[in-house]
Design a protein around this motif. Structure first.
Motif, PDB file in Angstrom:
ATOM      1  N   ASP A   1     -11.634   0.341   1.683  1.00 54.41           N
ATOM      2  CA  ASP A   1     -10.742   0.586   2.812  1.00 54.41           C
ATOM      3  C   ASP A   1     -11.558   0.856   4.074  1.00 54.41           C
ATOM      4  OD1 ASP A   1      -8.349   0.996   4.103  1.00 54.41           O
ATOM      5  OD2 ASP A   1      -7.843   2.854   3.057  1.00 54.41           O
TER       6      ASP A   1
ATOM      7  N   ASN B   1      -4.485   5.008  -2.252  1.00 52.63           N
ATOM      8  CA  ASN B   1      -5.684   5.476  -1.556  1.00 52.63           C
ATOM      9  C   ASN B   1      -6.379   6.569  -2.350  1.00 52.63           C
ATOM     10  OD1 ASN B   1      -5.832   4.225   1.344  1.00 52.63           O
ATOM     11  ND2 ASN B   1      -3.654   4.695   0.982  1.00 52.63           N
TER      12      ASN B   1
ATOM     13  N   GLU C   1       0.845  -1.191   0.000  1.00 54.31           N
ATOM     14  CA  GLU C   1       0.000   0.000   0.000  1.00 54.31           C
ATOM     15  C   GLU C   1       0.879   1.238   0.000  1.00 54.31           C
ATOM     16  OE1 GLU C   1      -2.827   0.360   3.223  1.00 54.31           O
ATOM     17  OE2 GLU C   1      -3.609   2.259   2.430  1.00 54.31           O
TER      18      GLU C   1
ATOM     19  N   GLU D   1      -7.926   1.995  -3.443  1.00 57.70           N
ATOM     20  CA  GLU D   1      -8.629   1.834  -2.174  1.00 57.70           C
ATOM     21  C   GLU D   1      -9.627   2.962  -2.021  1.00 57.70           C
ATOM     22  OE1 GLU D   1      -6.159   1.372   1.254  1.00 57.70           O
ATOM     23  OE2 GLU D   1      -5.042  -0.310   0.404  1.00 57.70           O
TER      24      GLU D   1
ATOM     25  N   LYS E   1     -11.179  -4.384   3.058  1.00 58.77           N
ATOM     26  CA  LYS E   1     -10.116  -4.250   4.044  1.00 58.77           C
ATOM     27  C   LYS E   1     -10.757  -3.996   5.409  1.00 58.77           C
ATOM     28  CE  LYS E   1      -6.181  -2.423   3.089  1.00 58.77           C
ATOM     29  NZ  LYS E   1      -5.116  -1.411   2.847  1.00 58.77           N
TER      30      LYS E   1
ATOM     31  N   GLU F   1      -6.354  -5.141   8.299  1.00 56.87           N
ATOM     32  CA  GLU F   1      -5.360  -4.090   8.526  1.00 56.87           C
ATOM     33  C   GLU F   1      -4.895  -4.098   9.980  1.00 56.87           C
ATOM     34  OE1 GLU F   1      -6.355  -0.224   6.050  1.00 56.87           O
ATOM     35  OE2 GLU F   1      -7.791  -0.481   7.662  1.00 56.87           O
TER      36      GLU F   1
HETATM   37 MG    MG Z   1      -5.682   2.522   2.729  1.00 56.54          MG
END
Ligand code: MG
Ligand code: C2E
Ligand code: MG
Ligand code: MG
Length: 276
Positions: free
Chosen positions: A180, A118, A59, A150, A201, A237
């Motif tokens: 996310d 992101n 990421e 994401e 996630k 995560e």
């Molecule tokens: Mg993220």
């Protein structure tokens, strides 16, 4: 006396407001300069298969390397950038920097796993999300299958129709779509059946207190089971302990990232991970 106190707290209040507003304005113009001066940088956090600990992705996380204040984390400037509209410039920079880095690694002969970027909720309405990806991809000759976007639940809930359209276009480029911070936004589960996503996630806040919080464990288990039956990949995560990894694995979560495995690292330091 009451009046006096009232006046004091009033002046305190306005003073506070002024300094806050001033600080914000200062930071905004500094951030503007930061983009021009290339003070932004990306770190990369490795993502793993929880069963065999193989590297499966990374990421990209933005940082502001401020000449005086040092490294500023994204939580301290992304919200401000979203408010001021600077987020569009930052997103463009992030997309380009990530693709540029992938190209450098590929040219060095590394096998590069997918890199996740992101996407800000603010980009749904005013941004050039699609152009950011397509132009960075063509500039650096990067395939969509090398990238992941994401998005957050809030991104989708602003305008579901528009979000579905955009997500479809990203998907058509071969880009993997992940939601996310799943479970923390203001949204209904209904979007999961309309949105063409690949991956959920699980937010760090649900993982953090495993195995001490039975509610978090129940929620995490439920997200994994639901995601599985919808045919989605699940990534957890913020995994910090072996116990958390074992719990997640036992419930069928096959992917994860967290300090247990690796912190976000500079592009240079990530090469050690790419080498093996
Ligand atoms: Mg993220
Ligand atoms: P996120 O996308 O959910 O990123 C994960 C955050 O969790 C990262 O914080 C990462 O450093 C941190 N983290 C990872 N593993 C662990 C762990 O085991 N324990 C703990 N305590 N933390 C862990 P970071 O880098 O400070 O980023 C914070 C947020 O800022 C991100 O949350 C994301 O929402 C936003 N952000 C970061 N980079 C970008 C960007 O390029 N564009 C946009 N729009 N937002 C970004
Ligand atoms: Mg997250
Ligand atoms: Mg987050």
């Amino acid at each position: 006396q009451v009046k006096q106190k009232g006046r004091d707290s009033y002046s305190f209040y306005t003073e506070h407001l002024t300094t806050n507003a001033q600080r914000k304005a200062e930071m905004e113009s500094e951030l503007h300069r930061a983009i021009l001066n290339n003070e932004l940088m990306l770190q990369y956090q490795p993502q793993f298969n929880l069963n065999n600990e193989e590297l499966v992705g990374m990421e990209a996380l933005v940082r502001w390397n401020h000449p005086v204040k040092g490294m500023i984390p994204p939580d301290l400037f992304i919200p401000l950038a979203e408010e001021s509209g600077l987020i569009n410039k930052i997103s463009e920079w992030v997309c380009n920097a990530a693709c540029q880095q992938v190209r450098i690694w590929l040219d060095k002969g590394f096998r590069v796993p997918r890199v996740a970027v992101n996407v800000s909720g603010a980009e749904l309405m005013g941004g050039n999300l699609l152009t950011n990806f397509t132009s960075a991809m063509s500039t650096h000759r990067i395939a969509g299958s090398q990238l992941e976007a994401e998005i957050t639940e809030n991104f989708m809930m602003q305008d579901v129709e528009r979000a579905v359209g955009l997500v479809n276009e990203l998907r058509d480029l071969g880009i993997v779509i992940a939601v996310d911070d799943f479970g923390t936004g203001y949204s209904s589960l209904a979007y999961l059946k309309t949105l063409p996503i690949h991956r959920l996630k699980i937010d760090r806040t649900f993982v953090r207190e495993i195995p001490n919080n039975v509610n978090d464990m129940a929620i995490t288990h439920a997200i994994i089971a639901m995601g599985e039956s919808l045919g989605l990949e699940i990534l957890a995560e913020g995994i910090e302990t072996r116990e958390q990894q074992a719990f997640l694995r036992s419930k069928g979560c096959s992917l994860g990232q967290g300090y247990l495995f690796a912190r976000p690292l500079s592009a240079e330091n990530i090469e050690g991970w790419l080498a093996h």
